[in-house]
Design a protein around this motif. Sequence first.
Motif, PDB file in Angstrom:
ATOM      1  N   THR A 290       0.834  -1.201   0.000  1.00 16.35           N
ATOM      2  CA  THR A 290       0.000   0.000   0.000  1.00 16.35           C
ATOM      3  C   THR A 290       0.870   1.253   0.000  1.00 16.35           C
ATOM      4  OG1 THR A 290      -0.106   0.169   2.413  1.00 16.35           O
ATOM      5  CG2 THR A 290      -1.744  -1.251   1.321  1.00 16.35           C
ATOM      6  N   PRO A 291       0.347   2.374  -0.469  1.00 16.37           N
ATOM      7  CA  PRO A 291       1.128   3.619  -0.417  1.00 16.37           C
ATOM      8  C   PRO A 291       1.556   3.966   1.008  1.00 16.37           C
ATOM      9  CG  PRO A 291      -0.793   3.881  -1.828  1.00 16.37           C
ATOM     10  CD  PRO A 291      -0.948   2.559  -1.147  1.00 16.37           C
TER      11      PRO A 291
ATOM     12  N   LEU B  30       4.172   6.763   1.122  1.00 14.90           N
ATOM     13  CA  LEU B  30       3.699   7.655   0.068  1.00 14.90           C
ATOM     14  C   LEU B  30       2.263   8.087   0.363  1.00 14.90           C
ATOM     15  CD1 LEU B  30       4.985   5.664  -3.051  1.00 14.90           C
ATOM     16  CD2 LEU B  30       6.043   7.671  -2.005  1.00 14.90           C
ATOM     17  N   PRO B  31       1.864   9.274  -0.070  1.00 12.02           N
ATOM     18  CA  PRO B  31       0.474   9.693   0.109  1.00 12.02           C
ATOM     19  C   PRO B  31      -0.450   8.895  -0.803  1.00 12.02           C
ATOM     20  CG  PRO B  31       1.669  11.309  -1.219  1.00 12.02           C
ATOM     21  CD  PRO B  31       2.691  10.316  -0.724  1.00 12.02           C
TER      22      PRO B  31
ATOM     23  N   ARG C  61      -8.730   9.504  -5.980  1.00 11.38           N
ATOM     24  CA  ARG C  61      -8.949   8.859  -7.279  1.00 11.38           C
ATOM     25  C   ARG C  61      -7.939   7.745  -7.555  1.00 11.38           C
ATOM     26  NH1 ARG C  61      -8.979  13.467 -11.654  1.00 11.38           N
ATOM     27  NH2 ARG C  61      -9.515  11.656 -12.961  1.00 11.38           N
ATOM     28  N   ARG C  62      -7.458   7.099  -6.532  1.00  8.06           N
ATOM     29  CA  ARG C  62      -6.541   5.983  -6.749  1.00  8.06           C
ATOM     30  C   ARG C  62      -7.354   4.728  -7.055  1.00  8.06           C
ATOM     31  NH1 ARG C  62      -1.343   3.978  -5.627  1.00  8.06           N
ATOM     32  NH2 ARG C  62      -0.674   6.031  -4.947  1.00  8.06           N
TER      33      ARG C  62
ATOM     34  N   PRO D 272      -4.633  -1.106  -7.432  1.00  7.76           N
ATOM     35  CA  PRO D 272      -4.385  -1.788  -6.148  1.00  7.76           C
ATOM     36  C   PRO D 272      -2.904  -1.726  -5.796  1.00  7.76           C
ATOM     37  CG  PRO D 272      -4.744  -3.400  -7.886  1.00  7.76           C
ATOM     38  CD  PRO D 272      -5.041  -2.055  -8.482  1.00  7.76           C
ATOM     39  N   GLY D 273      -2.593  -1.359  -4.580  1.00  9.88           N
ATOM     40  CA  GLY D 273      -1.202  -1.256  -4.181  1.00  9.88           C
ATOM     41  C   GLY D 273      -0.520  -0.054  -4.777  1.00  9.88           C
ATOM     42  N   LEU D 274       0.727  -0.244  -5.214  1.00 12.29           N
ATOM     43  CA  LEU D 274       1.518   0.844  -5.776  1.00 12.29           C
ATOM     44  C   LEU D 274       1.386   0.905  -7.294  1.00 12.29           C
ATOM     45  CD1 LEU D 274       4.861   0.400  -3.772  1.00 12.29           C
ATOM     46  CD2 LEU D 274       2.992   1.999  -3.296  1.00 12.29           C
TER      47      LEU D 274
END
Length: 300
Positions: A49-50, A55-56, A60-61, A64-66
């Motif tokens: 995960t961010p 990471l922020p 609107r992500r 999944p994950g990075l």
Amino acid sequence: MLQETRILPAPGPALGPPDDRAPRTAPGADDARRGELAAFLRSRRERVTPEQAGLPRGPRRRTPGLRREEVAHLAAVGVTWYTWLEQARDIKVSAQVLDSIARALMLDRSERSHLFALAETADPMPDTSCLGVSAELRMMLERLEPFPACVQNARYDIRAYNRAYGRLMCDLDSLPVEEHNCMWLAFTNARISGTFVDRAEVIQTMAAKFRASMAEHIADPAWNCLLKRLLDASPEFRALWARHEVAPPTARPIRVFQHPRAGLLRLNHTSLWLGPQLGARLVTFTPADEETRVRLEELR
């Protein structure tokens, strides 16, 4: 939002671009291996995960994950190069790049070994917790208690140590084995570097010794991997490395530590080479005065 399917090339020093002019061959073992590598990287990327990566998350992500560009940023490699890996392109990846990717994706020991096996590249930092140290040498370390002692190689990897050494500067047992390196600890662990009374002189000498020793290992992936980690992680090391200073691998006769519990420790520093070449060595610290001897006894 960045579009992962339209990424401009970003050259990276450790990888070579695929040659579109090369003749196409029928799918085989290499294609299967690259496909497995690509799938493995995607699965590990989607697991992190961010927040875990520092990471922020942002609005609107949907990924999944990075994202791919986030992994590339964390690993300090070009976005295009990492994307080609996940696209199973026919490219070669250096051990340093794989090491950076393994850290960015937070791979455990088994996953890291799997990554290097799929890439057909030797891991420059294998699990060496029990390699190269005989039972007799480990017995010597134990019998030296309460005097701190360890076994190091020329790259400053700590291969074995007794309890006194593990408590000299920090709880060494609580750190992952890949951090059991004196150079790494001195330049990146504030708690440990804070125990050096004459810290500036110590780290300057360590950097100079490391450069002198590296001349014989200039093409060794393990040495280059450690060098890259230090340059990326420590501005102090980058500044010292830029000076190109060298020093012989001789030990300073006395080391002075400010232990958080025991107080000031003045220790005689001795290195006993374990072979005809300047490689593995037994490092011991014996008390330079009676007060230090009593304090070492109390640390037990």
